[in-house]
Design a protein around this motif. Structure first.
Motif, PDB file in Angstrom:
ATOM      1  N   GLU A  79       0.840  -1.193   0.000  1.00  0.00           N
ATOM      2  CA  GLU A  79       0.000   0.000   0.000  1.00  0.00           C
ATOM      3  C   GLU A  79       0.878   1.247   0.000  1.00  0.00           C
ATOM      4  O   GLU A  79       1.944   1.275   0.622  1.00  0.00           O
TER       5      GLU A  79
ATOM      6  N   LEU B 122      -4.838   6.647  -1.039  1.00  0.00           N
ATOM      7  CA  LEU B 122      -4.256   5.393  -0.563  1.00  0.00           C
ATOM      8  C   LEU B 122      -4.414   4.365  -1.667  1.00  0.00           C
ATOM      9  O   LEU B 122      -5.535   4.103  -2.127  1.00  0.00           O
ATOM     10  N   TRP B 123      -3.294   3.766  -2.092  1.00  0.00           N
ATOM     11  CA  TRP B 123      -3.287   2.845  -3.233  1.00  0.00           C
ATOM     12  C   TRP B 123      -3.019   1.424  -2.787  1.00  0.00           C
ATOM     13  O   TRP B 123      -2.121   1.171  -1.973  1.00  0.00           O
ATOM     14  N   ASP B 124      -3.779   0.500  -3.336  1.00  0.00           N
ATOM     15  CA  ASP B 124      -3.483  -0.924  -3.255  1.00  0.00           C
ATOM     16  C   ASP B 124      -2.662  -1.254  -4.500  1.00  0.00           C
ATOM     17  O   ASP B 124      -3.185  -1.236  -5.622  1.00  0.00           O
TER      18      ASP B 124
ATOM     19  N   THR C 109      -7.915   2.955  -2.949  1.00  0.00           N
ATOM     20  CA  THR C 109      -8.926   2.423  -2.034  1.00  0.00           C
ATOM     21  C   THR C 109      -9.497   3.500  -1.118  1.00  0.00           C
ATOM     22  O   THR C 109     -10.514   3.275  -0.470  1.00  0.00           O
TER      23      THR C 109
END
Length: 317
Positions: free
Chosen positions: A255, A267-269, A276
């Motif tokens: 993340e 916020l990145w997956d 996300t």
């Protein structure tokens, strides 16, 4: 539901208005109990995580501060910026230890001030790297604060420096649009990475050293897989509507948090390459460009600094 979970991942705890000018840089202490913020006011404010106001301020710069950093060994606190000075303080009492000044060309009239934009320490804390205008990186020894190396790397200002967790690699991002990968021991140049259309504001290695990310003025996020000293491109994504100014990996290594000139925190997956959570002003976020983000070492907290003249403290669940 999925929406509820994403809303709960990052939550605002408090806003701090003390900067009164743009907040360009933020950083957590090694134990996550303190953090610092600085910017256009030329003062570095020190905060205790559990107190509502700063516990002190440092007033040793004559111009804007662009970078602050606590060492992971708990010994030092650093600040630097437009005046070219690097201030070294004791990280507990904030007594002044050293003032590091770039060398000047005495034949030039008048001598040019060299702004510094970024600071990084190698993992064993023996070297302090300073990224400056003119594409130069300076390395100082932390045992006696002597100048170790001066490396002319880029055609433009160095805006970000990152070491891999094992210290074997060092990366720099510049306003010349390039990213340089160096050997973390000899500082020999290993590779030049292209792929951004404008200034590269942020370069980061994941905590496990297997992923490398870059972000810049072109609003694109680039992700590479790292195997030894080999970088393999994975993703190039238009992640924001304006410049990505800063980013940090979460300890789980998959993340990533990005902050942007478009006033949002994302916020990145990285496994799904999806955002996300997106935080804007309506969710308690910032009203103007977000310049800097940092996470506490044990992850529960995050800080952001913005041109809206506030620093915000967040909880990560």
């Amino acid at each position: 539901m999925h929406t509820t979970e994403t809303l709960e991942k990052i939550q605002l705890l408090q806003s701090f208005p003390e900067n009164r000018e743009n907040a360009y840089t933020v950083g957590f202490s090694h134990d996550g109990q303190r953090f610092a913020a600085a910017g256009g006011l030329r003062a570095a404010f020190i905060y205790d995580l559990h107190k509502a106001k700063p516990i002190g301020g440092l007033l040793d710069h004559s111009q804007s501060i662009y970078s602050v950093k606590f060492s992971k060994n708990g010994k030092w606190f650093f600040s630097t910026g437009r005046d070219g000075k690097v201030m070294v303080y004791d990280a507990e009492k904030f007594d002044k230890i050293a003032v590091l000044l770039p060398e000047f060309d005495l034949e030039s009239a008048p001598p040019q001030i060299i702004p510094n934009f970024t600071l990084a320490l190698n993992p064993d804390q023996t070297l302090l790297a300073v990224g400056a205008s003119g594409g130069v990186m300076r390395l100082y020894r932390t045992d006696d604060w002597s100048l170790h190396k001066v490396l002319p790397l880029h055609q433009g200002n160095i805006r970000s420096i990152a070491f891999s967790p094992n210290g074997e690699l060092c990366a720099t991002g510049s306003s010349d649009r390039m990213v340089k990968i160096l050997d973390g021991n000899t500082f020999e140049e290993l590779q030049t990475i292209e792929g951004h259309g404008d200034v590269v504001f942020s370069v980061r290695f994941s905590p496990d050293g297997k992923t490398f990310a870059t972000g810049g003025k072109d609003a694109r996020l680039r992700i590479w897989s790292v195997d030894g000293k080999k970088f393999t491109p994975k993703v190039k994504l238009l992640a924001h509507t304006f410049a990505i100014k800063s980013m940090q990996f979460l300890p789980n290594a998959h993340e990533l948090v990005t902050v942007s000139q478009d006033k949002t925190i994302k916020l990145w997956d990285l496994e799904k390459m999806l955002a996300t959570q997106i935080i804007d002003k309506t969710c308690g976020g910032h009203a103007f460009t977000i310049n800097s983000v940092d996470l506490s070492p044990d992850q529960p907290h995050m800080i952001t600094g913005s041109d809206d003249k506030t620093v915000k403290l967040w909880k990560i669940s």
